[in-house]
Structures are given as structure tokens and as C-alpha cells.
Write an enzyme that holds these catalytic residues in place. Structure first.
Site, mmCIF file in Angstrom:
data_model
loop_
_atom_site.group_PDB
_atom_site.id
_atom_site.type_symbol
_atom_site.label_atom_id
_atom_site.label_comp_id
_atom_site.label_asym_id
_atom_site.label_seq_id
_atom_site.Cartn_x
_atom_site.Cartn_y
_atom_site.Cartn_z
ATOM 1 N N HIS A 86 -4.247 -3.102 -6.271
ATOM 2 C CA HIS A 86 -5.094 -4.274 -7.599
ATOM 3 C C HIS A 86 -3.603 -5.530 -7.345
ATOM 4 O O HIS A 86 -2.797 -4.391 -6.831
ATOM 5 C CB HIS A 86 -4.262 -3.402 -8.811
ATOM 6 C CG HIS A 86 -3.012 -2.461 -9.051
ATOM 7 N ND1 HIS A 86 -2.807 -1.498 -8.494
ATOM 8 C CD2 HIS A 86 -2.061 -3.103 -9.555
ATOM 9 C CE1 HIS A 86 -1.636 -0.916 -9.062
ATOM 10 N NE2 HIS A 86 -1.074 -1.696 -9.417
ATOM 11 N N GLN A 139 5.151 1.123 -6.637
ATOM 12 C CA GLN A 139 3.427 0.886 -6.710
ATOM 13 C C GLN A 139 3.975 2.471 -7.888
ATOM 14 O O GLN A 139 3.959 3.598 -7.063
ATOM 15 C CB GLN A 139 2.941 1.269 -6.029
ATOM 16 C CG GLN A 139 0.847 1.508 -5.773
ATOM 17 C CD GLN A 139 0.358 0.728 -5.064
ATOM 18 O OE1 GLN A 139 0.812 1.460 -3.357
ATOM 19 N NE2 GLN A 139 -0.759 1.083 -4.827
HETATM 20 P P1 5GP Z 1 2.026 -0.375 -10.280
HETATM 21 O O1 5GP Z 1 3.322 -0.548 -10.932
HETATM 22 O O2 5GP Z 1 1.245 0.637 -9.352
HETATM 23 O O3 5GP Z 1 1.695 -1.757 -9.857
HETATM 24 O O4 5GP Z 1 1.314 -0.913 -11.724
HETATM 25 C C1 5GP Z 1 -0.266 -0.177 -11.742
HETATM 26 C C2 5GP Z 1 -0.311 -1.150 -13.672
HETATM 27 O O5 5GP Z 1 -1.440 -0.655 -13.938
HETATM 28 C C3 5GP Z 1 1.342 -0.959 -14.876
HETATM 29 O O6 5GP Z 1 1.366 -2.291 -14.701
HETATM 30 C C4 5GP Z 1 0.322 -0.182 -16.148
HETATM 31 O O7 5GP Z 1 0.990 -0.977 -16.758
HETATM 32 C C5 5GP Z 1 -1.535 -0.194 -15.043
HETATM 33 N N1 5GP Z 1 -2.339 0.765 -15.978
HETATM 34 C C6 5GP Z 1 -1.566 2.130 -15.865
HETATM 35 N N2 5GP Z 1 -2.631 3.131 -16.250
HETATM 36 C C7 5GP Z 1 -3.463 2.372 -16.737
HETATM 37 C C8 5GP Z 1 -4.381 2.244 -17.329
HETATM 38 O O8 5GP Z 1 -4.863 3.205 -18.214
HETATM 39 N N3 5GP Z 1 -5.330 0.649 -18.708
HETATM 40 C C9 5GP Z 1 -4.472 -0.039 -18.135
HETATM 41 N N4 5GP Z 1 -4.678 -0.825 -18.430
HETATM 42 N N5 5GP Z 1 -3.905 -0.445 -17.620
HETATM 43 C C10 5GP Z 1 -2.765 0.449 -16.721
#
Ligand code: 5GP
Ligand code: ZN
Length: 112
Positions: free
Chosen positions: A99, A93
Site C-alpha cells: 500500500h 510495515q
Molecule cells: P503500514 O505500517 O503497514 O505501512 O501501514 C498500515 C496502515 O494501515 C496503518 O497506517 C494503519 O492505521 C492502517 N490500517 C490498519 N488496519 C486498518 C483497517 O482495518 N482499516 C483502515 N482503513 N486502515 C487500517
């Protein structure tokens, strides 16, 4: 709302996103760095850090997020898809606002 949280900023329109769905509880928008042809995130408007921070009071919200996945995926033209929730730093994460990733649309299903 958590002031330093990027997804709270997206929820509140402070940071722009490619929004594909919104209701009173949830928004969905395209991932900025897609890992598949179609890659969107289903995000509760309520700031909850992670799946590990969820309690019984979040049960309906979690159910809603899961049930929205096939609905929005279909709207995005996906015949099938993967869902993923990274939980905690050790779980990959990076954004600490709960999410659900929804990925699909390639010839080969994405590994993550
Ligand atoms: P995690 O690794 O926390 O499960 O995933 C976070 C996701 O959020 C990643 O796939 C990354 O590309 C996406 N993300 C991070 N910052 C932003 C942003 O400012 N806008 C959008 N649309 N996606 C984001
Ligand atoms: Zn947040």
C-alpha cells in the site's frame, strides 16, 4: 486474495472502509488511524506482500498507484502531499499487503 489479510478483506468488502476511489485494479480508502488531516491508502486489489515482493509483472500496477496519488489527492482537496511505502518489519510495515500512504492537509507537512 489471502484469507488472513486485512486489506484483502477490505478489497472484498468483508471489512468496511471509507472508500474514496475504486477501479478494476486498485482501491483507495482513508487510514483508520490518520497521521495527517488527510491520510489515505492506495491499495492494489491483487495481494502482493510488499514492495520487496514486486517483480517486473507488477511494474504497471506500481506506476498506476503512483499516478493515482496526485489525482486522488487533488480530489481530496490537497494542494500538496507526501507519499510513503513502508517495506518489511524493519521498514515499519504493519500490514503485509502492498500500500501507498498519501498524507497532507496540515499546516506543517507530516514527517512520515
Ligand atoms: P503500514 O505500517 O503497514 O505501512 O501501514 C498500515 C496502515 O494501515 C496503518 O497506517 C494503519 O492505521 C492502517 N490500517 C490498519 N488496519 C486498518 C483497517 O482495518 N482499516 C483502515 N482503513 N486502515 C487500517
Ligand atoms: Zn491482501
Amino acid at each position: 486474495m489471502s484469507v488472513d489479510c486485512i486489506f484483502c478483506k477490505i478489497v472484498n468488502g468483508v471489512i468496511p472502509s471509507k472508500k474514496i476511489y475504486e477501479d478494476d485494479d486498485v482501491i483507495a480508502f482513508n487510514d483508520i488511524k490518520p497521521s495527517a488531516k488527510v491520510h489515505f491508502l492506495i491499495v492494489p486489489k491483487l495481494h502482493v506482500e510488499s514492495l520487496a515482493s514486486c517483480e517486473t509483472q507488477h511494474q504497471a500496477l506500481l506506476g498506476k498507484m503512483l499516478l493515482l496519488a496526485p489525482k486522488i489527492a487533488k480530489e481530496q482537496g490537497l494542494a500538496g502531499f507526501k507519499t510513503l511505502i513502508n517495506t518489511g518489519r524493519d521498514g515499519g510495515q504493519e500490514v503485509f499487503h502492498l500500500h501507498l500512504h498519501v498524507l497532507g492537509g496540515g499546516e506543517k507537512p507530516p514527517k512520515t
